[in-house]
Design a protein around this motif. Structure first.
Motif, short mmCIF file in Angstrom:
data_model
loop_
_atom_site.label_atom_id
_atom_site.label_comp_id
_atom_site.label_asym_id
_atom_site.label_seq_id
_atom_site.Cartn_x
_atom_site.Cartn_y
_atom_site.Cartn_z
N ARG B 118 26.35 47.16 34.90
CA ARG B 118 27.45 46.29 35.47
C ARG B 118 28.60 47.31 35.71
O ARG B 118 29.44 46.50 36.43
N ASP B 119 28.77 48.24 34.96
CA ASP B 119 30.04 49.07 35.69
C ASP B 119 29.74 50.41 35.14
O ASP B 119 28.77 50.69 34.71
N LEU B 120 30.70 51.28 35.56
CA LEU B 120 30.58 52.86 34.89
C LEU B 120 30.79 52.62 33.38
O LEU B 120 31.37 51.67 32.80
N LYS B 526 30.86 39.90 40.55
CA LYS B 526 31.71 41.06 39.79
C LYS B 526 30.86 41.97 38.73
O LYS B 526 31.15 43.14 38.59
N HIS B 527 29.96 41.33 38.24
CA HIS B 527 28.92 42.26 37.17
C HIS B 527 27.74 42.81 38.02
O HIS B 527 26.86 43.09 37.31
#
Lengths: 212, 553
Positions: B118-120, B526-527
């Motif tokens: 989903r992100d770093l 976004k995710h």
């Protein structure tokens, strides 16, 4: 127990993943720190080799009493840090708070003693520059440049560690930790122990070598 | 790339009820929502703005130098100004453009997507890293604005610490800040790659871009702190006039060079490994074939990172180091050629009997392979002790590292930018203009830098604003090439911006590529993924059947 579900950041799937990631993050950061200090240790080794005699003479001017008291303070603080981690693992919040505060107290004690020592160093014209003592051969000044930089950078790290533990105290105060979730305490401990280990090296290199 | 969910396996997952908001929409469109974002995709774009600005500054400095060098006499700028120009060019291009180019822009954007994350791992640290980078950049610009620095990007002591009257400390403080930004970015990538891979995405199913990005991160994390401390020592010597590196004060100037190159040689690999990673993606996608020798290419990245730490002494063959240390560093420098060549051979073998599509990204990839080979082979000339003495500090060296850094890294960056542009913006860029620009850049680049090999070999020394008339022909060619190169760089800037509004809407997977990043809408939500993808196959499962679906071609 704190609401542990809330503690998982949105990019992670679950708590174990978050714990592993933050722990690895801290270890990686400590690796960079070793290289950061490594440049100083290398410079020290090179000049110690080039100017063996001048460094031996210069090294005898460090104030071993202050250095030894500080070593004792810092080693004890690592012990209390370990006890804080132990309390966190057991989920005992009060001892956790107590040991954290004790660790901070010992860290501040170190900085205080270091300050007194710096004051006396300056008084004895051991600050490099125009007013540097004439008792030492010229390359002795390089020893003192390295002394100030190494201990100075170390003290900045210790101050940062105290700030970090202050945040942890605040979190513990808000009852954010439990036997299930206490990883911030653990990784702050890693950092604290690292700063301690660096000091052990500095103590040996700056205070102990060639001290007959 | 990773095998991703083939359509048949996603059947049991119900489709999300309505379209997910893209990362442009989700979280708001205000300036504040961008400046406080922790979304890796938005931070990647913030980095893109920053590095384009710094690239422009570095390019303007280069343009003025090339103008000056058209005539043998130093008639356009004074020698002092010229010294400042090449210092601006070097410092800005190395620390504020090349090092963050692929890792911080493309890496930030695609690493979590490629991993199915989903992100770093540390999104706030990622944003902090961008702020540190810009703060460092502003300090560097401030140093330039109040009069500049004339030491060259290497800041050699004792000139930098004792003799020059320019703003070394301010500039060095800017580089120091940018260094910490690098460290945080590298740390984030390392942890993310270790801990946030999607289910089934084992290390040997990772796209090769992630391997080279990982190798780059290791260098960022392990080398940059040494530079940081070295710059601290340099500043202390300069500010307080106490001896660390100045021989008059008992210091050792060669120690500075050792420490500086212990960072800066590995940093050279920061400025090529990510480009190699991009090219590995492009070659396999546009040859519609699995990469040849996946494990070799992956391990070659790690080997380059590792060996890169043991070659720094080849910058100091003429600094008075002993012949024996020269020998050792010469041998280790030759060793780097082995993994580098493995990569080139594997890319070539991937092309062999592939179904090759000459789309813009592929043109850049092919350009990269050729230019990197020339730059790499001339690097071997420089690793040879005797020849190096002959060409030290000549344009031969300048040409060599520009073939690697510009011919390699900038080409790789542009290739990657075009390849992922549809994913990043949701728009397709104009393909024919893209190809034209790639061609112009290739021609302009070679015309700029190939004559520099020749004049360097003939004895044209670098960093002089006036020179002997017999070198004029080469300098004129080089300057002419630079103007073509400038047009080549301007074109993508124009049509990529144009495409934001007028480009065709991009489908999720315009290249029919296999990576996870193509399994989510363009631009991604976004995710990143509606559901965490599950990986069941090794990467790069390209085959002849899929070629029909290429958007262009």
């Amino acid at each position: 127990m704190a609401n542990s579900h809330e503690a998982v950041a949105e990019q992670f799937d679950d708590m174990p993943q978050q714990i592993e990631a933050s722990t690895l993050g801290m270890w990686t950061f400590l690796a960079t720190e070793i290289l950061f200090f490594g440049a100083l240790f290398l410079a020290y080794i090179v000049y110690r080799h080039t100017y063996a005699q001048a460094f031996a003479l210069a090294g005898r001017h460090t104030l071993i009493l202050y250095g030894t008291i500080n070593t004792a303070l810092l080693l004890t603080s690592s012990f209390t840090m370990s006890l804080a981690i132990h309390s966190a693992q057991e989920g005992k919040n009060k001892p956790l708070l107590g040991f954290l505060l004790l660790t901070i107290f010992l860290g501040c004690g170190f900085l205080l003693v270091k300050g007194l020592e710096y004051h006396e160093d300056v008084h004895e014209h051991l600050f490099p520059g125009a007013h540097f003592t004439r008792e030492l051969p010229a390359p002795g000044q390089i020893f003192w440049v390295l002394y100030w930089v190494m201990t100075g950078v170390h003290s900045i790290h210790l101050a940062a560690g105290i700030g970090l533990l202050a945040v942890i105290v605040w979190m513990a105060w808000r009852r954010r930790f439990s036997s299930y979730y206490h990883n911030p305490v653990l990784i702050s401990g890693l950092y604290w122990h690292f700063v301690d280990v660096i000091w052990v090296w500095l103590y040996a290199l700056l205070y102990l070598i060639n001290r007959h | 790339m990773n095998a991703t969910l083939p359509q048949t396996e996603t059947l049991e997952i119900p489709k999300p009820p309505k379209r997910l908001l893209t990362y442009f929409e989700d979280g708001g469109r205000t300036v504040g929502s961008w400046l406080l974002t922790t979304d890796h995709k938005r931070i990647g774009i913030l980095y893109l703005y920053s590095i384009v600005a710094f690239f422009t500054i570095g390019a303007i400095a280069a343009a003025i130098m090339r103008l000056e060098l058209i005539t043998p006499a130093g008639d356009l700028v004074t020698s002092d100004t010229y010294n400042k120009l090449f210092t601006i060019h070097g410092t800005v291009m190395v620390w504020f453009f090349l090092i963050p180019s692929i890792p911080s822009v493309l890496g930030n954007f695609v690493v979590p997507l490629m991993l199915g994350a989903r992100d770093l791992a540390f999104p706030r640290l990622n944003l902090l890293s961008w702020y540190l980078f810009n703060l460092g950049g502003l300090l560097a610009l401030y140093a330039i604005a109040i009069g500049g620095v004339d030491t060259g990007w290497t800041f050699y002591t004792p000139y930098s610490s004792t003799f020059t009257n320019t703003h070394v400390v301010t500039m060095v403080a800017g580089v120091f800040m940018a260094g910490f930004s690098s460290i945080l970015t590298g740390l984030n990538f390392i942890v993310t790659t270790h801990k946030m891979r999607a289910p089934g995405l084992t290390w040997f199913r990772l796209p090769l871009f992630l391997w080279s990005n990982y190798a780059t991160s290791v260098i960022l994390v392990m080398a940059t702190p040494v530079l940081a401390m070295t710059l601290v020592l340099l500043s202390i010597e300069r500010i307080w006039g106490v001896g660390v590196f100045d021989p008059q004060l008992g210091g050792d100037p060669v120690l500075f060079q050792h420490l500086f190159w212990f960072y800066s040689h590995p940093a050279v690999y920061i400025m090529i490994l990510p480009g190699m990673g991009v090219v590995s993606e492009l070659v396999t996608c546009f040859a519609r074939k699995p990469i040849f020798g996946y494990h070799f290419v992956a391990f070659a990245s790690m080997a380059i990172a590792l060996i890169g730490f043991f070659v720094w002494g080849h910058h100091m063959f003429t600094s008075g180091a002993s012949v024996y240390s020269g020998l050792v560093f010469s041998i280790t420098s030759y060793l780097v050629a082995v993994p580098s060549a493995i990569k080139v051979f594997n890319w070539t073998m991937t092309l062999h009997r592939g179904r090759i599509f000459l789309n813009t990204p592929m043109l850049y990839a092919l350009g990269f392979i050729g230019l990197f080979t020339v730059g790499g082979l001339t690097g071997l000339f420089l690793a040879a002790l005797a020849l190096d003495v002959h060409v030290t500090d000549t344009y031969f060296v300048v040409a060599h590292f520009h073939y690697i850094m510009v011919g390699g890294m900038v080409t790789g960056f542009l290739g990657g930018l075009h390849y992922w542009w549809p994913k990043i913006t949701g728009r397709l860029y104009p393909e024919s203009l893209g190809r034209l620009a790639a061609l112009i850049i290739f021609i302009g680049f070679n015309l700029t830098f190939f004559p520099q090999y020749v004049m360097g070999y003939l004895g044209m020394v670098r960093r002089y604003h006036a020179y002997a008339p017999e070198f004029q022909i080469y300098h004129v060619m080089s300057s002419a090439g630079a103007s073509i190169l400038g047009v080549g760089y301007l074109l993508p800037l124009i049509y990529l911006i144009w495409s934001l509004k007028h480009g065709k809407k991009a489908p999720a997977n315009p290249w029919n590529a296999t990576g996870l990043e193509w399994q989510t809408p363009s631009p991604p939500p976004k995710h990143n993924f509606a559901q965490t993808p599950i990986v069941t196959r090794p990467p790069y499962q390209y085959s002849a059947e899929t070629e029909e679906h290429m958007v262009y071609g």
